[in-house]
Design a protein around this motif. Structure first.
Motif, PDB file in Angstrom:
ATOM      1  N   VAL A 115       8.852  10.497  -8.215  1.00 33.75           N
ATOM      2  CA  VAL A 115       8.661   9.053  -8.052  1.00 33.75           C
ATOM      3  C   VAL A 115       7.858   8.478  -9.207  1.00 33.75           C
ATOM      4  N   ALA A 116       8.273   7.314  -9.684  1.00 35.66           N
ATOM      5  CA  ALA A 116       7.496   6.579 -10.684  1.00 35.66           C
ATOM      6  C   ALA A 116       6.595   5.615  -9.926  1.00 35.66           C
ATOM      7  N   TRP A 117       5.325   5.961  -9.821  1.00 36.99           N
ATOM      8  CA  TRP A 117       4.399   5.185  -9.001  1.00 36.99           C
ATOM      9  C   TRP A 117       4.054   3.862  -9.661  1.00 36.99           C
ATOM     10  N   ASP A 118       4.245   2.780  -8.939  1.00 38.70           N
ATOM     11  CA  ASP A 118       3.912   1.457  -9.469  1.00 38.70           C
ATOM     12  C   ASP A 118       2.417   1.186  -9.366  1.00 38.70           C
ATOM     13  N   HIS A 119       1.832   1.595  -8.245  1.00 38.26           N
ATOM     14  CA  HIS A 119       0.402   1.364  -8.036  1.00 38.26           C
ATOM     15  C   HIS A 119      -0.203   2.539  -7.283  1.00 38.26           C
ATOM     16  N   VAL A 120      -1.450   2.841  -7.589  1.00 37.01           N
ATOM     17  CA  VAL A 120      -2.220   3.838  -6.858  1.00 37.01           C
ATOM     18  C   VAL A 120      -3.532   3.191  -6.444  1.00 37.01           C
ATOM     19  N   VAL A 121      -3.858   3.291  -5.175  1.00 34.40           N
ATOM     20  CA  VAL A 121      -5.082   2.696  -4.635  1.00 34.40           C
ATOM     21  C   VAL A 121      -5.833   3.773  -3.867  1.00 34.40           C
ATOM     22  N   ALA A 122      -7.149   3.778  -3.979  1.00 33.64           N
ATOM     23  CA  ALA A 122      -7.952   4.774  -3.264  1.00 33.64           C
ATOM     24  C   ALA A 122      -9.155   4.123  -2.615  1.00 33.64           C
ATOM     25  N   SER A 123      -9.580   4.711  -1.525  1.00 33.75           N
ATOM     26  CA  SER A 123     -10.816   4.294  -0.873  1.00 33.75           C
ATOM     27  C   SER A 123     -11.989   4.504  -1.831  1.00 33.75           C
ATOM     28  N   THR A 124     -13.035   3.730  -1.644  1.00 35.20           N
ATOM     29  CA  THR A 124     -14.207   3.842  -2.514  1.00 35.20           C
ATOM     30  C   THR A 124     -15.119   5.006  -2.128  1.00 35.20           C
ATOM     31  N   MET A 125     -14.844   5.693  -1.016  1.00 35.96           N
ATOM     32  CA  MET A 125     -15.692   6.811  -0.611  1.00 35.96           C
ATOM     33  C   MET A 125     -15.476   8.010  -1.540  1.00 35.96           C
ATOM     34  N   ILE A 139       0.379  13.745 -11.065  1.00 38.53           N
ATOM     35  CA  ILE A 139       1.477  12.774 -11.117  1.00 38.53           C
ATOM     36  C   ILE A 139       1.489  11.990 -12.436  1.00 38.53           C
ATOM     37  N   ASN A 140       0.609  12.370 -13.358  1.00 42.11           N
ATOM     38  CA  ASN A 140       0.548  11.734 -14.681  1.00 42.11           C
ATOM     39  C   ASN A 140       0.354  10.219 -14.599  1.00 42.11           C
ATOM     40  N   PHE A 141      -0.614   9.826 -13.781  1.00 43.23           N
ATOM     41  CA  PHE A 141      -0.926   8.405 -13.635  1.00 43.23           C
ATOM     42  C   PHE A 141      -2.271   8.126 -14.296  1.00 43.23           C
ATOM     43  N   ASP A 142      -2.340   7.059 -15.061  1.00 42.55           N
ATOM     44  CA  ASP A 142      -3.554   6.702 -15.795  1.00 42.55           C
ATOM     45  C   ASP A 142      -4.685   6.347 -14.814  1.00 42.55           C
ATOM     46  N   PRO A 143      -5.793   7.096 -14.821  1.00 42.14           N
ATOM     47  CA  PRO A 143      -6.907   6.799 -13.898  1.00 42.14           C
ATOM     48  C   PRO A 143      -7.458   5.391 -14.054  1.00 42.14           C
ATOM     49  N   LEU A 144      -7.353   4.825 -15.243  1.00 41.98           N
ATOM     50  CA  LEU A 144      -7.866   3.477 -15.478  1.00 41.98           C
ATOM     51  C   LEU A 144      -7.042   2.418 -14.736  1.00 41.98           C
ATOM     52  N   LYS A 145      -5.819   2.775 -14.360  1.00 43.92           N
ATOM     53  CA  LYS A 145      -4.961   1.831 -13.649  1.00 43.92           C
ATOM     54  C   LYS A 145      -5.106   1.943 -12.129  1.00 43.92           C
ATOM     55  N   MET A 146      -5.801   2.968 -11.676  1.00 44.30           N
ATOM     56  CA  MET A 146      -5.993   3.120 -10.243  1.00 44.30           C
ATOM     57  C   MET A 146      -6.986   2.078  -9.724  1.00 44.30           C
ATOM     58  N   LYS A 147      -6.668   1.497  -8.576  1.00 42.87           N
ATOM     59  CA  LYS A 147      -7.543   0.502  -7.976  1.00 42.87           C
ATOM     60  C   LYS A 147      -8.405   1.141  -6.901  1.00 42.87           C
ATOM     61  N   ARG A 148      -9.653   0.742  -6.854  1.00 41.30           N
ATOM     62  CA  ARG A 148     -10.589   1.214  -5.828  1.00 41.30           C
ATOM     63  C   ARG A 148     -10.780   0.089  -4.821  1.00 41.30           C
ATOM     64  N   CYS A 149     -10.367   0.354  -3.592  1.00 44.83           N
ATOM     65  CA  CYS A 149     -10.324  -0.709  -2.582  1.00 44.83           C
ATOM     66  C   CYS A 149     -11.451  -0.573  -1.568  1.00 44.83           C
ATOM     67  N   GLU A 150     -12.208  -1.632  -1.426  1.00 47.95           N
ATOM     68  CA  GLU A 150     -13.344  -1.653  -0.498  1.00 47.95           C
ATOM     69  C   GLU A 150     -12.914  -1.843   0.949  1.00 47.95           C
ATOM     70  N   LEU A 151     -11.606  -2.052   1.189  1.00 45.56           N
ATOM     71  CA  LEU A 151     -11.109  -2.213   2.554  1.00 45.56           C
ATOM     72  C   LEU A 151     -10.697  -0.889   3.192  1.00 45.56           C
TER      73      LEU A 151
END
Length: 274
Positions: A115-125, A139-151
């Motif tokens: 899969v070509a991941w469009d977005h990666v989001v992770a919990s802030t914990m 998965i060769n995804f740029d860590p700088l593009k990952m979003k950290r979600c407070e929800l």
């Protein structure tokens, strides 16, 4: 005479027994039918098509001569991953050696999906962040593009049914603290694609068991209070697809078939006291 009297008595008894038998069978049949109808009614539930308030979206394209109404066609794939095994700490817990291995295995599996991941989001914990960093390498995804979600941090999404083994007061307090936030996470990430989206999209969310279970219940329009009725292993993969019609399908729930039995865990390891 005596024989005839006995025969008539037996005949009356037989007729009475037959009448009783037929009456009981009819009553049983009626009760069974009523139970069936009652069960049928309780099992019926119509799908709420406008759950995301985007009911069959169309966009209007104005040309020189015609006005074209364009309908949504793309699918939205949402893949939910639970973090690896961890030890408890004030900042949310760090992965154990086994937890890092589980994250590695999960990352390998996600890579094999092609899969070509469009977005990666992770919990802030912390435990979710550490799991995400291991997966991103696979998965060769740029860590700088990952979003950290407070929800997305772990919490109590709503009081469970059947109830948890906790006091009513503590559950109520936790629900008031976490419930609105986790519901907001559902509304942020679960919705159908717009007509402007031409290709299927893939969203990877790395989070926690309580949150994932609640999101699954909400997405499938099950009772949210049922979130404690199933369990998720560390590093497990859950895949939901949102169709342009608003239907949501579950492709897999808590998949860990890519791990060995020795690598499967559900809870934090118990501390051994010397």
């Amino acid at each position: 005479m005596k024989f005839n009297s006995i025969w008539h008595s037996l005949g009356a008894l037989s007729c009475g027994s037959l009448a009783t038998y037929v009456s009981l069978k009819l009553l049983d049949r009626r009760q069974t039918h009523e139970v069936y109808r009652e069960g049928e009614t309780s099992c019926k539930s119509s799908w709420h098509h406008d759950w995301d308030r985007r009911k069959p979206l169309t966009s209007t394209l104005k040309g020189q001569a015609n006005i074209i109404h364009e309908e949504a066609v793309a699918l939205r794939h949402i893949v939910l991953v639970r973090h690896g095994e961890y030890t408890s700490s004030p900042d949310g817990g760090h992965l154990t050696e086994l937890g890092r291995l589980q994250a590695h295995r999960t990352g390998q599996r996600l890579h094999e999906m092609g899969v070509a991941w469009d977005h990666v989001v992770a919990s802030t914990m912390t435990r979710a962040q550490e799991t995400a960093m291991i997966i991103l390498k696979q998965i060769n995804f740029d860590p700088l593009k990952m979003k950290r979600c407070e929800l997305l941090p772990e919490g109590t999404p709503c009081p469970a049914d059947p109830p948890q083994n906790r006091s009513v007061a503590s559950v109520e307090q936790a629900f008031r603290r976490d419930g609105p936030r986790i519901e907001a996470a559902f509304r942020r990430y679960f919705f159908r694609a717009s007509p402007e989206q031409k290709h299927d999209s893939y969203l990877l969310i790395i989070g926690h068991a309580n949150v994932i279970r609640y999101l699954v219940c909400r997405a499938l329009q099950f009772s949210p209070e049922a979130w404690t009725r199933f369990s998720l292993h560390h590093g497990s993969i859950t895949w939901l697809t949102v169709w342009p019609t608003g239907y949501v399908t579950l492709r897999c729930l808590g998949d860990v078939g890519f791990m060995s039995v020795e690598e499967l865990t559900l809870r934090r390891p118990r501390t051994i006291r010397e």
